[in-house]
Design a protein around this motif. Structure first.
Motif, PDB file in Angstrom:
ATOM      1  N   UNK A 100       0.816  -1.207   0.000  1.00 38.34           N
ATOM      2  CA  UNK A 100       0.000   0.000   0.000  1.00 38.34           C
ATOM      3  C   UNK A 100       0.850   1.257   0.000  1.00 38.34           C
ATOM      4  N   UNK A 101       1.938   1.238   0.752  1.00 35.83           N
ATOM      5  CA  UNK A 101       2.849   2.392   0.775  1.00 35.83           C
ATOM      6  C   UNK A 101       3.464   2.606  -0.605  1.00 35.83           C
ATOM      7  N   UNK A 102       3.864   1.510  -1.255  1.00 36.61           N
ATOM      8  CA  UNK A 102       4.470   1.621  -2.588  1.00 36.61           C
ATOM      9  C   UNK A 102       3.454   2.172  -3.587  1.00 36.61           C
ATOM     10  N   UNK A 103       2.210   1.712  -3.500  1.00 39.46           N
ATOM     11  CA  UNK A 103       1.168   2.156  -4.436  1.00 39.46           C
ATOM     12  C   UNK A 103       0.815   3.623  -4.212  1.00 39.46           C
ATOM     13  N   UNK A 104       0.997   4.120  -3.011  1.00 36.35           N
ATOM     14  CA  UNK A 104       0.608   5.491  -2.686  1.00 36.35           C
ATOM     15  C   UNK A 104       1.708   6.511  -2.978  1.00 36.35           C
ATOM     16  N   UNK A 105       2.870   6.057  -3.430  1.00 36.59           N
ATOM     17  CA  UNK A 105       3.964   6.990  -3.704  1.00 36.59           C
ATOM     18  C   UNK A 105       3.572   7.957  -4.817  1.00 36.59           C
ATOM     19  N   UNK A 106       3.980   9.194  -4.635  1.00 38.46           N
ATOM     20  CA  UNK A 106       3.722  10.238  -5.634  1.00 38.46           C
ATOM     21  C   UNK A 106       5.021  10.481  -6.383  1.00 38.46           C
ATOM     22  N   UNK A 107       4.912  10.611  -7.710  1.00 33.83           N
ATOM     23  CA  UNK A 107       6.106  10.835  -8.508  1.00 33.83           C
ATOM     24  C   UNK A 107       6.745  12.155  -8.125  1.00 33.83           C
TER      25      UNK A 107
END
Length: 61
Positions: free
Chosen positions: A45-52
């Motif tokens: 979930x943390x990886x999916x929520x990363x913002x470019x």
């Protein structure tokens, strides 16, 4: 041979000698912060929520 020991080192050595249970408490408290089991679902979930990351402000595209 000269072995200098600072006042802080002497204090800590004496503190540990006077309170041997501190080492056990220190290891228990260390485990709370550093030896943590990571939840794979939470990590995903943390990886999916990363913002470019945005480019440098003054960089001309």
């Amino acid at each position: 041979m000269y072995h200098y020991r600072s006042d802080a080192t002497q204090f800590l050595d004496q503190l540990i000698a006077d309170n041997p249970e501190l080492e056990t408490e220190r290891m228990e408290n260390r485990n709370l912060l550093w030896d943590v089991e990571l939840n794979p679902q939470e990590q995903a979930g943390f990886e999916a929520a990363k913002v470019e990351k945005q480019p440098y402000t003054y960089y001309q595209n």
